[in-house]
Design an enzyme around this catalytic site. Structure first.
Site, mmCIF file in Angstrom:
data_model
loop_
_atom_site.group_PDB
_atom_site.id
_atom_site.type_symbol
_atom_site.label_atom_id
_atom_site.label_comp_id
_atom_site.label_asym_id
_atom_site.label_seq_id
_atom_site.Cartn_x
_atom_site.Cartn_y
_atom_site.Cartn_z
ATOM 1 N N HIS A 66 -86.776 32.864 20.488
ATOM 2 C CA HIS A 66 -85.984 31.793 19.871
ATOM 3 C C HIS A 66 -86.915 30.701 19.319
ATOM 4 O O HIS A 66 -86.890 29.560 19.780
ATOM 5 C CB HIS A 66 -85.050 31.217 20.950
ATOM 6 C CG HIS A 66 -83.943 30.349 20.453
ATOM 7 N ND1 HIS A 66 -84.145 29.202 19.741
ATOM 8 C CD2 HIS A 66 -82.597 30.453 20.607
ATOM 9 C CE1 HIS A 66 -82.977 28.623 19.481
ATOM 10 N NE2 HIS A 66 -82.028 29.358 19.973
ATOM 11 N N GLU A 121 -85.388 33.155 14.411
ATOM 12 C CA GLU A 121 -85.508 33.862 15.690
ATOM 13 C C GLU A 121 -85.464 35.377 15.472
ATOM 14 O O GLU A 121 -84.515 35.889 14.873
ATOM 15 C CB GLU A 121 -84.360 33.437 16.605
ATOM 16 C CG GLU A 121 -84.234 31.922 16.759
ATOM 17 C CD GLU A 121 -82.843 31.487 17.165
ATOM 18 O OE1 GLU A 121 -82.165 32.236 17.915
ATOM 19 O OE2 GLU A 121 -82.414 30.388 16.742
HETATM 20 O O1 TA6 Z 1 -79.941 30.693 18.258
HETATM 21 C C1 TA6 Z 1 -78.965 29.765 17.891
HETATM 22 C C2 TA6 Z 1 -78.213 29.339 19.139
HETATM 23 O O2 TA6 Z 1 -77.573 30.431 19.751
HETATM 24 C C3 TA6 Z 1 -77.250 28.233 18.746
HETATM 25 O O3 TA6 Z 1 -75.910 28.695 18.759
HETATM 26 C C4 TA6 Z 1 -77.522 27.142 19.783
HETATM 27 O O4 TA6 Z 1 -76.740 27.334 20.937
HETATM 28 C C5 TA6 Z 1 -79.013 27.373 20.043
HETATM 29 O O5 TA6 Z 1 -79.130 28.789 20.105
HETATM 30 C C6 TA6 Z 1 -79.603 26.641 21.217
HETATM 31 O O6 TA6 Z 1 -79.168 27.223 22.418
HETATM 32 P P1 TA6 Z 1 -79.686 26.552 23.813
HETATM 33 O O7 TA6 Z 1 -78.980 27.307 24.891
HETATM 34 O O8 TA6 Z 1 -81.172 26.713 23.869
HETATM 35 O O9 TA6 Z 1 -79.309 25.094 23.715
#
Ligand code: TA6
Length: 286
Positions: free
Chosen positions: A153, A255
């Site tokens: 991510h 990601e």
């Molecule tokens: O990758 C995008 C995502 O799934 C968004 O929907 C948002 O939730 C982001 O990840 C951040 O997630 P986190 O659990 O790290 O706050």
């Protein structure tokens, strides 16, 4: 050279430096916090308000979402899986003149079995040189097949979001996850002009162009079929306690993952390896 220090209580960080640049990797979460090629700004973004507390996710760098991506149907389980909030074990270090690799591992425990009933070992190898290469191996130690969804991510450091774009995903179908989920097709390059949360399905490599910084960042991947592009923009930024209101202007998440309905199947006794390589290139005067 590689040194270890405690960034916060229970959070040990390996600091790597060699002629081509520096990197920082937290053993907590096997979480890469920084990748700074010599003569360049950090490729990665970490929020100034990120927590560094065991049990909490770090906001920025490269969180590893595993063994599920996004929220779990069981709301008692953490979003993006549990491996990013575990202390991994140092497995090996290998230093050469122009690159350094470090391997970390984490294996199932009674606590993880209670959340996810499978015996596993995950091994992350990070190779730091002119590029940053991550290799994640998932090993099924049990007697039954399991499936995972996962992602690197990655939060990329951007000079000015309005002067950035992602190319390479033209023509790819994506799930737009802002508001009512819709299936759309990418027309032209991706610019960020509002909250963006998209899963580009079965997508190949992509490139971030940071025109204000005169840098492009190529993201190559193997066995990570999807690409998620996320920027929280104004309102969502305000709702995130570990993120400054204006930091959406200086980051973009691109990601590499196998997410949503595209799981990775790992038969009993077998393993799956997934790789991502980040290549930052300064485009002088282009
Ligand atoms: O990758 C995008 C995502 O799934 C968004 O929907 C948002 O939730 C982001 O990840 C951040 O997630 P986190 O659990 O790290 O706050």
């Amino acid at each position: 050279m590689i040194t270890f220090s405690e960034k916060a209580k229970g959070i040990t960080v390996a600091s790597i430096s060699h002629p081509f640049g520096t990197a920082e990797i937290s053993l907590y979460g096997a979480h890469i916090l920084s990748f700074k090629p010599t003569g360049q700004k950090d490729v990665l973004f970490v929020s100034e308000k990120s927590l560094f507390e065991t049990g909490k996710a770090i906001r920025g760098g490269i969180p590893i979402c595993w063994p599920w991506f996004g929220p779990n149907v069981n709301k008692n389980l953490p979003s993006h899986g549990f491996i990013r909030t575990k202390n991994w074990n140092l497995k090996s270090i290998h230093e050469e003149s122009n690159q350094t690799s470090i391997s970390l591992e984490y294996s199932s425990t009674s606590e993880t079995l209670a959340m996810w009933p499978y015996d596993f070992q995950v091994i992350l190898t990070v190779l730091v040189g002119k590029t940053l290469k991550m290799t994640l191996t998932t090993i099924n130690l049990g007697a039954t097949t399991f499936s995972i969804t996962d992602a690197f991510h990655t939060y990329f450091n951007i000079e000015k979001i309005e002067s950035a774009a992602v190319v390479g995903l033209e023509g790819v179908q994506f799930i737009d996850r802002v508001g009512e989920k819709t299936l759309r097709e990418q027309i032209g390059k991706i610019s960020i002009t509002g909250e963006t949360d998209r899963v580009y399905l079965r997508s190949a490599s992509s490139t971030i162009h940071d025109y204000a910084m005169n840098r492009k960042i190529i993201i190559d991947k193997t066995n990570l079929s999807d690409t998620v592009v996320w920027n929280p923009w104004i309102e969502k930024s305000k709702s995130m306690p570990d993120f400054k209101d204006d930091e959406y202007q200086r980051m973009i998440c691109v990601e590499a993952g196998s997410v949503l309905d595209n799981p990775i199947v790992v038969p009993a006794g077998q393993s799956v390896t997934q790789e991502m390589t980040i290549t930052p290139i300064i485009e002088n005067g282009l």
